[in-house]
Design a protein around this motif. Structure first.
Motif, PDB file in Angstrom:
ATOM      1  N   THR A   6       0.831  -1.206   0.000  1.00 35.14           N
ATOM      2  CA  THR A   6       0.000   0.000   0.000  1.00 35.14           C
ATOM      3  C   THR A   6       0.862   1.250   0.000  1.00 35.14           C
ATOM      4  O   THR A   6       2.026   1.224   0.386  1.00 35.14           O
ATOM      5  N   ALA A   7       0.268   2.347  -0.421  1.00 34.78           N
ATOM      6  CA  ALA A   7       0.897   3.664  -0.327  1.00 34.78           C
ATOM      7  C   ALA A   7       0.267   4.376   0.860  1.00 34.78           C
ATOM      8  O   ALA A   7      -0.735   3.932   1.409  1.00 34.78           O
ATOM      9  N   SER A   8       0.846   5.493   1.256  1.00 31.88           N
ATOM     10  CA  SER A   8       0.244   6.310   2.313  1.00 31.88           C
ATOM     11  C   SER A   8       0.281   7.773   1.892  1.00 31.88           C
ATOM     12  O   SER A   8       1.088   8.173   1.055  1.00 31.88           O
ATOM     13  N   VAL A   9      -0.635   8.559   2.494  1.00 32.85           N
ATOM     14  CA  VAL A   9      -0.806   9.953   2.109  1.00 32.85           C
ATOM     15  C   VAL A   9      -0.877  10.826   3.359  1.00 32.85           C
ATOM     16  O   VAL A   9      -1.500  10.454   4.348  1.00 32.85           O
ATOM     17  N   SER A  10      -0.261  11.993   3.268  1.00 31.04           N
ATOM     18  CA  SER A  10      -0.425  13.032   4.288  1.00 31.04           C
ATOM     19  C   SER A  10      -0.490  14.370   3.579  1.00 31.04           C
ATOM     20  O   SER A  10      -0.098  14.496   2.416  1.00 31.04           O
ATOM     21  N   LEU A  29     -10.752  12.133   1.593  1.00 32.42           N
ATOM     22  CA  LEU A  29      -9.818  11.273   0.868  1.00 32.42           C
ATOM     23  C   LEU A  29     -10.604  10.220   0.101  1.00 32.42           C
ATOM     24  O   LEU A  29     -11.524   9.600   0.640  1.00 32.42           O
ATOM     25  N   ALA A  30     -10.257  10.043  -1.172  1.00 26.97           N
ATOM     26  CA  ALA A  30     -10.861   9.000  -2.004  1.00 26.97           C
ATOM     27  C   ALA A  30      -9.743   8.289  -2.760  1.00 26.97           C
ATOM     28  O   ALA A  30      -8.667   8.854  -2.975  1.00 26.97           O
ATOM     29  N   ALA A  31      -9.994   7.052  -3.150  1.00 28.00           N
ATOM     30  CA  ALA A  31      -8.989   6.264  -3.861  1.00 28.00           C
ATOM     31  C   ALA A  31      -9.665   5.419  -4.923  1.00 28.00           C
ATOM     32  O   ALA A  31     -10.867   5.139  -4.853  1.00 28.00           O
ATOM     33  N   ARG A  32      -8.865   5.017  -5.895  1.00 26.97           N
ATOM     34  CA  ARG A  32      -9.347   4.058  -6.892  1.00 26.97           C
ATOM     35  C   ARG A  32      -8.182   3.174  -7.313  1.00 26.97           C
ATOM     36  O   ARG A  32      -7.018   3.566  -7.219  1.00 26.97           O
ATOM     37  N   GLY A  33      -8.517   2.005  -7.785  1.00 22.91           N
ATOM     38  CA  GLY A  33      -7.508   1.033  -8.210  1.00 22.91           C
ATOM     39  C   GLY A  33      -7.479   0.911  -9.712  1.00 22.91           C
ATOM     40  O   GLY A  33      -7.870  -0.116 -10.249  1.00 22.91           O
ATOM     41  N   GLY A  34      -7.063   1.955 -10.383  1.00 20.21           N
ATOM     42  CA  GLY A  34      -6.996   1.957 -11.845  1.00 20.21           C
ATOM     43  C   GLY A  34      -7.663   3.181 -12.429  1.00 20.21           C
ATOM     44  O   GLY A  34      -8.587   3.726 -11.849  1.00 20.21           O
ATOM     45  N   ARG A  35      -7.190   3.589 -13.585  1.00 22.95           N
ATOM     46  CA  ARG A  35      -7.656   4.817 -14.230  1.00 22.95           C
ATOM     47  C   ARG A  35      -9.153   4.816 -14.500  1.00 22.95           C
ATOM     48  O   ARG A  35      -9.813   5.847 -14.433  1.00 22.95           O
ATOM     49  N   ASP A  36      -9.729   3.659 -14.806  1.00 19.96           N
ATOM     50  CA  ASP A  36     -11.145   3.582 -15.136  1.00 19.96           C
ATOM     51  C   ASP A  36     -12.024   3.099 -13.983  1.00 19.96           C
ATOM     52  O   ASP A  36     -13.233   2.945 -14.144  1.00 19.96           O
ATOM     53  N   ALA A  37     -11.439   2.865 -12.836  1.00 22.02           N
ATOM     54  CA  ALA A  37     -12.190   2.371 -11.679  1.00 22.02           C
ATOM     55  C   ALA A  37     -12.994   3.502 -11.040  1.00 22.02           C
ATOM     56  O   ALA A  37     -12.689   4.686 -11.227  1.00 22.02           O
ATOM     57  N   GLU A  38     -14.014   3.132 -10.289  1.00 21.77           N
ATOM     58  CA  GLU A  38     -14.823   4.108  -9.554  1.00 21.77           C
ATOM     59  C   GLU A  38     -14.058   4.597  -8.334  1.00 21.77           C
ATOM     60  O   GLU A  38     -13.309   3.841  -7.712  1.00 21.77           O
ATOM     61  N   GLU A  61      -5.274  -1.699  -0.332  1.00 26.33           N
ATOM     62  CA  GLU A  61      -4.343  -2.368  -1.225  1.00 26.33           C
ATOM     63  C   GLU A  61      -4.852  -2.243  -2.658  1.00 26.33           C
ATOM     64  O   GLU A  61      -6.057  -2.289  -2.907  1.00 26.33           O
ATOM     65  N   GLY A  62      -3.969  -2.016  -3.603  1.00 23.04           N
ATOM     66  CA  GLY A  62      -4.343  -1.886  -5.002  1.00 23.04           C
ATOM     67  C   GLY A  62      -4.648  -0.471  -5.442  1.00 23.04           C
ATOM     68  O   GLY A  62      -4.981  -0.236  -6.598  1.00 23.04           O
ATOM     69  N   THR A  63      -4.518   0.502  -4.529  1.00 21.27           N
ATOM     70  CA  THR A  63      -4.774   1.897  -4.888  1.00 21.27           C
ATOM     71  C   THR A  63      -3.729   2.388  -5.880  1.00 21.27           C
ATOM     72  O   THR A  63      -2.529   2.200  -5.682  1.00 21.27           O
ATOM     73  N   THR A  64      -4.202   3.020  -6.960  1.00 25.87           N
ATOM     74  CA  THR A  64      -3.300   3.596  -7.956  1.00 25.87           C
ATOM     75  C   THR A  64      -3.483   5.103  -8.095  1.00 25.87           C
ATOM     76  O   THR A  64      -2.597   5.789  -8.597  1.00 25.87           O
ATOM     77  N   HIS A  65      -4.653   5.606  -7.684  1.00 26.05           N
ATOM     78  CA  HIS A  65      -4.939   7.036  -7.764  1.00 26.05           C
ATOM     79  C   HIS A  65      -5.602   7.488  -6.471  1.00 26.05           C
ATOM     80  O   HIS A  65      -6.419   6.765  -5.897  1.00 26.05           O
ATOM     81  N   VAL A  66      -5.263   8.699  -6.057  1.00 31.06           N
ATOM     82  CA  VAL A  66      -5.800   9.273  -4.826  1.00 31.06           C
ATOM     83  C   VAL A  66      -6.343  10.657  -5.142  1.00 31.06           C
ATOM     84  O   VAL A  66      -5.781  11.386  -5.969  1.00 31.06           O
ATOM     85  N   ARG A  67      -7.428  11.016  -4.467  1.00 29.20           N
ATOM     86  CA  ARG A  67      -7.969  12.372  -4.592  1.00 29.20           C
ATOM     87  C   ARG A  67      -8.150  12.944  -3.189  1.00 29.20           C
ATOM     88  O   ARG A  67      -8.751  12.325  -2.324  1.00 29.20           O
ATOM     89  N   LEU A  68      -7.593  14.127  -2.997  1.00 27.79           N
ATOM     90  CA  LEU A  68      -7.798  14.902  -1.780  1.00 27.79           C
ATOM     91  C   LEU A  68      -8.728  16.055  -2.125  1.00 27.79           C
ATOM     92  O   LEU A  68      -8.460  16.816  -3.059  1.00 27.79           O
TER      93      LEU A  68
END
Length: 130
Positions: A6-10, A29-38, A61-68
């Protein structure tokens, strides 16, 4: 805390118009596991007196994109109200130009991402910090 899977964010916010941390800003905080994922909403926090969010949720686990998502409108409204109370002759239109700031970025498992927001009433900047 990041792990090998996993990655972590602050984050933290500096109000550059006054050279001080921005306290009390809600951050989601929101996350998705792939460019086309929800997007999956993970929860949120609010900035403390030092402008930091110390308790953001862990990334799945599997997060590839994060939105703050930073809800900055209430922060600026409070700041304007405080300024008007101190100096009523200096009232402006009261409109908040950026009511929200959304930052989306890619992450890699095993990495930590510190994403500071430099904020002022008419602009903002972000970068990958350390």
């Amino acid at each position: 805390m990041s792990t090998s899977t996993t990655a972590s964010v602050s984050t933290h916010i500096l109000d550059t118009s006054v050279g001080r941390p921005a306290e009390g800003v809600a951050v989601r905080l929101a996350a998705r596991g792939g460019r086309d994922a929800e997007w999956q909403a993970l929860g949120g926090s609010a900035t403390d007196a030092d402008g930091r969010c110390k308790d953001l949720p862990a990334l799945p686990e599997g997060t590839t994109h994060v939105r703050l998502d930073f809800a900055v409108e209430p922060y600026f409204e409070k700041k304007q109200a405080d300024a008007q109370q101190d100096a009523p002759a200096n009232r402006d239109s009261g409109a908040v130009f950026f009511p929200e700031v959304a930052i989306t970025f890619a992450v890699t498992a095993g990495e930590h991402y510190h994403v500071p927001l430099l904020l002022n009433p008419f602009g903002y900047s972000v970068y990958r910090g350390s």
